[in-house]
Write a protein that holds these residues in place. Structure first.
Motif, PDB file in Angstrom:
ATOM      1  N   GLU A   1       7.571  -1.850   0.485  1.00 24.96           N
ATOM      2  CA  GLU A   1       8.190  -3.593   0.071  1.00 24.96           C
ATOM      3  C   GLU A   1       6.582  -4.682  -0.205  1.00 24.96           C
ATOM      4  N   CYS A   2       7.004  -5.250  -0.878  1.00 26.85           N
ATOM      5  CA  CYS A   2       5.773  -6.857  -0.284  1.00 26.85           C
ATOM      6  C   CYS A   2       6.194  -7.689  -1.462  1.00 26.85           C
ATOM      7  N   ALA A   3       5.608  -8.763  -0.861  1.00 31.24           N
ATOM      8  CA  ALA A   3       6.540 -10.273  -1.612  1.00 31.24           C
ATOM      9  C   ALA A   3       5.578 -10.687  -2.870  1.00 31.24           C
ATOM     10  N   ASP A   4       4.712  -9.548  -3.758  1.00 28.61           N
ATOM     11  CA  ASP A   4       3.875 -10.256  -5.050  1.00 28.61           C
ATOM     12  C   ASP A   4       3.536  -8.850  -5.349  1.00 28.61           C
TER      13      ASP A   4
ATOM     14  N   ARG B   1      13.434  -9.189   2.080  1.00 31.91           N
ATOM     15  CA  ARG B   1      12.583 -10.445   3.319  1.00 31.91           C
ATOM     16  C   ARG B   1      10.948 -10.153   3.554  1.00 31.91           C
ATOM     17  N   PRO B   2      10.648 -11.334   4.037  1.00 30.55           N
ATOM     18  CA  PRO B   2       9.678 -11.430   4.580  1.00 30.55           C
ATOM     19  C   PRO B   2       9.167 -10.700   5.867  1.00 30.55           C
ATOM     20  N   ALA B   3       8.116 -10.022   5.495  1.00 27.04           N
ATOM     21  CA  ALA B   3       7.554  -9.460   7.082  1.00 27.04           C
ATOM     22  C   ALA B   3       7.985 -10.377   7.745  1.00 27.04           C
ATOM     23  N   ALA B   4       8.049  -9.972   9.035  1.00 26.32           N
ATOM     24  CA  ALA B   4       7.934 -11.264  10.478  1.00 26.32           C
ATOM     25  C   ALA B   4       6.461 -10.614  11.142  1.00 26.32           C
ATOM     26  N   SER B   5       5.651 -11.348  11.684  1.00 19.31           N
ATOM     27  CA  SER B   5       4.474 -12.230  11.703  1.00 19.31           C
ATOM     28  C   SER B   5       5.005 -10.918  13.548  1.00 19.31           C
TER      29      SER B   5
ATOM     30  N   LEU C   1      -9.260  -9.445  -0.333  1.00 15.83           N
ATOM     31  CA  LEU C   1      -7.873  -8.598  -1.768  1.00 15.83           C
ATOM     32  C   LEU C   1      -6.707  -9.105  -0.419  1.00 15.83           C
ATOM     33  N   GLY C   2      -6.316 -10.060   0.069  1.00 16.49           N
ATOM     34  CA  GLY C   2      -5.148 -10.889   0.645  1.00 16.49           C
ATOM     35  C   GLY C   2      -4.943  -9.816   1.868  1.00 16.49           C
ATOM     36  N   GLY C   3      -5.644  -9.046   2.532  1.00 19.94           N
ATOM     37  CA  GLY C   3      -5.449  -7.947   3.550  1.00 19.94           C
ATOM     38  C   GLY C   3      -5.299  -9.187   4.985  1.00 19.94           C
TER      39      GLY C   3
ATOM     40  N   GLY D   1       2.336  -8.640   4.482  1.00 23.08           N
ATOM     41  CA  GLY D   1       1.814  -8.130   6.043  1.00 23.08           C
ATOM     42  C   GLY D   1       2.539  -6.645   6.763  1.00 23.08           C
ATOM     43  N   ASN D   2       2.699  -5.184   5.475  1.00 23.96           N
ATOM     44  CA  ASN D   2       2.548  -3.818   6.062  1.00 23.96           C
ATOM     45  C   ASN D   2       1.524  -3.779   6.759  1.00 23.96           C
ATOM     46  N   ILE D   3       1.525  -3.324   7.714  1.00 22.18           N
ATOM     47  CA  ILE D   3       0.984  -2.821   8.379  1.00 22.18           C
ATOM     48  C   ILE D   3       0.287  -1.554   7.585  1.00 22.18           C
ATOM     49  N   LEU D   4      -1.548  -1.703   7.983  1.00 20.59           N
ATOM     50  CA  LEU D   4      -1.915  -0.040   7.691  1.00 20.59           C
ATOM     51  C   LEU D   4      -3.218   0.315   8.732  1.00 20.59           C
TER      52      LEU D   4
END
Length: 245
Positions: free
Chosen positions: A133-136, A178-182, A210-212, A232-235
């Motif tokens: 899932e992603c916001a953009d 939904r947005p990733a929670a902080s 790049l936005g990370g 906001g996805n962990i990597l």
């Protein structure tokens, strides 16, 4: 740098890892009480390791990354579903209504799908896709493509990437529910591995450009760095392997 691992938090890594190994036809790499690793190899394509690590927290609903298994034509899809149920999966209702795929939960209640036949899955192998899932979609597709080396391909999903060999599972960037929670820790996440000659500092700087973002965590002293992608996805960014690895 390349995409190396799909990491799954597990209360019982061996039990969960063996379920996925049997279902996907993988090969064991590590079999220890707190960690089980198995390798999915696609002929003429990439190897992707599934790593199951012990955690004490149960899975949360609506994960931002999940696994999709290739089923195929209805009879073949039914056979994959039966096999998954025999191995310990169960049917799962997430409000999917009438869809051509089958939603199941693995032995630790992580949702996954057994997919119908699609042209883009013909070269995927047993793991058809990895929806994230992603916001953009466009932004995150650029992020993951540059860092992993995977390339855009035609698919039902507009943000689909695949290994440059043209084979293996799709990484599908999907609009988030939904947005990733902080500070939210993903139950499943992806690991990138530096290659020999990659500069860790320059790579980290480019990831941030790049936005990370860097993750401030309390998970102890780790031999790798933890980031999020722009949504906001962990990597995790793993160091290059030494010649003895």
């Amino acid at each position: 740098m390349y995409l190396e691992n799909v990491v799954v938090d597990a209360e019982h890594p061996q039990r969960l890892g063996r379920f996925w190994e049997e279902l996907l036809g993988c090969s064991t790499l590590t079999d220890e009480p707190d960690a089980f690793e198995t390798r999915l190899s696609v002929p003429d394509g990439p190897a992707l390791d599934l790593c199951f690590q012990r955690v004490s927290t149960p899975p949360t609903p609506n994960p931002r990354l999940h696994l999709e298994v290739y089923g195929g034509e209805p009879d073949a899809q039914d056979a994959v579903v039966r096999r998954a149920l025999e191995l310990g999966a169960r049917h799962l209702d997430i409000g999917q209504r009438e869809v051509p795929w089958v939603v199941l939960a693995d032995p630790e209640d992580n949702p996954f799908c057994v997919m119908e036949d699609r042209a883009e899955y013909a070269v995927s192998g047993p793991l058809s896709s990895l929806p994230l899932e992603c916001a953009d979609v466009e932004r995150d597709a650029r992020f993951w493509s540059e860092l992993s080396g995977w390339v855009p391909v035609d698919s039902v999903m507009p943000g689909a990437l695949r290994h440059p060999s043209g084979r293996g599972p799709l990484l599908e960037l999907c609009p988030e529910r939904r947005p990733a929670a902080s500070g939210e820790k993903n139950r499943l996440h992806l690991d990138l591995r530096l290659e020999a000659g990659d500069d860790p500092d320059l790579t980290a700087a480019r990831l941030l450009e790049l936005g990370g973002a860097v993750v401030d965590h309390d998970w102890g002293d780790l031999p790798w760095n933890v980031f999020t992608d722009p949504s906001g996805n962990i990597l995790c960014l793993l160091p290059a392997r030494s010649v003895t690895d």
